[in-house]
Design an enzyme around this catalytic site. Sequence first.
Site, PDB file in Angstrom:
ATOM      1  CG  ASP A   8      11.468 -29.497 -20.870  1.00 21.71           C
ATOM      2  OD1 ASP A   8      10.465 -29.081 -21.975  1.00 21.71           O
ATOM      3  OD2 ASP A   8      11.061 -29.441 -19.839  1.00 21.71           O
ATOM      4  CG  ASP A  10       6.559 -24.938 -20.903  1.00 19.13           C
ATOM      5  OD1 ASP A  10       6.251 -25.199 -22.064  1.00 19.13           O
ATOM      6  OD2 ASP A  10       6.637 -23.901 -20.363  1.00 19.13           O
TER       7      ASP A  10
HETATM    8  C1  XBP Z   1       5.306 -28.327 -22.176  1.00 19.06           C
HETATM    9  C2  XBP Z   1       4.250 -28.773 -23.094  1.00 19.06           C
HETATM   10  C3  XBP Z   1       3.499 -27.400 -23.670  1.00 19.06           C
HETATM   11  C4  XBP Z   1       3.157 -26.590 -22.836  1.00 19.06           C
HETATM   12  C5  XBP Z   1       1.982 -25.508 -23.021  1.00 19.06           C
HETATM   13  O1  XBP Z   1       6.446 -28.182 -23.164  1.00 19.06           O
HETATM   14  O2  XBP Z   1       3.912 -29.706 -23.402  1.00 19.06           O
HETATM   15  O3  XBP Z   1       2.375 -28.041 -24.603  1.00 19.06           O
HETATM   16  O4  XBP Z   1       2.369 -27.427 -21.767  1.00 19.06           O
HETATM   17  O5  XBP Z   1       2.491 -24.935 -24.214  1.00 19.06           O
HETATM   18  P1  XBP Z   1       7.891 -28.565 -22.889  1.00 19.06           P
HETATM   19  P2  XBP Z   1       1.704 -24.669 -25.574  1.00 19.06           P
HETATM   20  O6  XBP Z   1       8.058 -29.405 -21.356  1.00 19.06           O
HETATM   21  O7  XBP Z   1       8.453 -29.426 -23.595  1.00 19.06           O
HETATM   22  O8  XBP Z   1       8.658 -27.375 -22.542  1.00 19.06           O
HETATM   23  O9  XBP Z   1       0.169 -24.392 -25.132  1.00 19.06           O
HETATM   24  O10 XBP Z   1       2.593 -23.539 -26.252  1.00 19.06           O
HETATM   25  O11 XBP Z   1       1.812 -25.828 -26.340  1.00 19.06           O
HETATM   26 MG    MG Z   2       9.069 -29.856 -19.777  1.00 16.45          MG
END
Ligand code: XBP
Ligand code: MG
Length: 233
Positions: A8, A10
């Site tokens: 993953d 973020d």
């Molecule tokens: C985390 C999310 C993303 C980010 C914001 O993604 O849910 O929406 O919070 O990025 P992951 P965007 O943990 O799956 O990496 O505004 O580009 O969606």
């Molecule tokens: Mg994440």
Amino acid sequence: MNEAIIFDVDGTLSETEETHRRAFNTAFRQAGLNWHWNQSLYHELLAVTGGKERIRYYIESFGGKGAPEDELDEFIPALHARKTEAYTMMVTGGEVELRPGIRDLISDAQERGFRLAIATTTTPANVDALLSVTLGGSSDFEVICAGDSVLNKKPAPDIYELALDKLGLPATACVAIEDSRNGLLSSAAAGIATVVTPGIYTSEQDFKEAALVIDDLVAVDFRAIYRLTSPVR
Ligand code: XBP
Ligand code: MG
């Protein structure tokens, strides 16, 4: 070796959600909206993955004063594009770094022949910016699945199923690394054994479906992660 680690982004590769939150607020200001997502509101809004979906959830739940009610399908993507612009500039400006232990895990896994992939809800431009600033580019990852490449975002399994398909591997040959319950539910629903490394916005969540929960990747023997994959027969 025909086994893979699917990361993953973020909260896992990097603690990025505070930068995302500030980028949303920057976009709101630029658009002349008096919206402000503080940390406690953002913590609540993170229940919804995907920035465009999160903005829509905010409008539906909190009114979203100033949003054109009958043009949301145009308004939200345009506002989110501003946010992505602000976010990638912050990342390129050096505001985020890899979480402790991630760089060592990537190198150690590569030395042992694991294939590496990404399965994330965030926008591809955000992944590119993060990987180029922290790893000099995306060449460490054979497969990158991100954002709108699937219709149903996490906790739906779609993004992990897409990664398995692109890798050409069964779920049993892979292990996922996640930070949130939404992410864990997604990878688990795709049948992938999952290691959770809780982050600043997810530490209180329930990770009962995880094969392993690791609070500090620096202190762990990575073989505990690798043992969760099985060779393709
Ligand atoms: C985390 C999310 C993303 C980010 C914001 O993604 O849910 O929406 O919070 O990025 P992951 P965007 O943990 O799956 O990496 O505004 O580009 O969606
Ligand atoms: Mg994440």
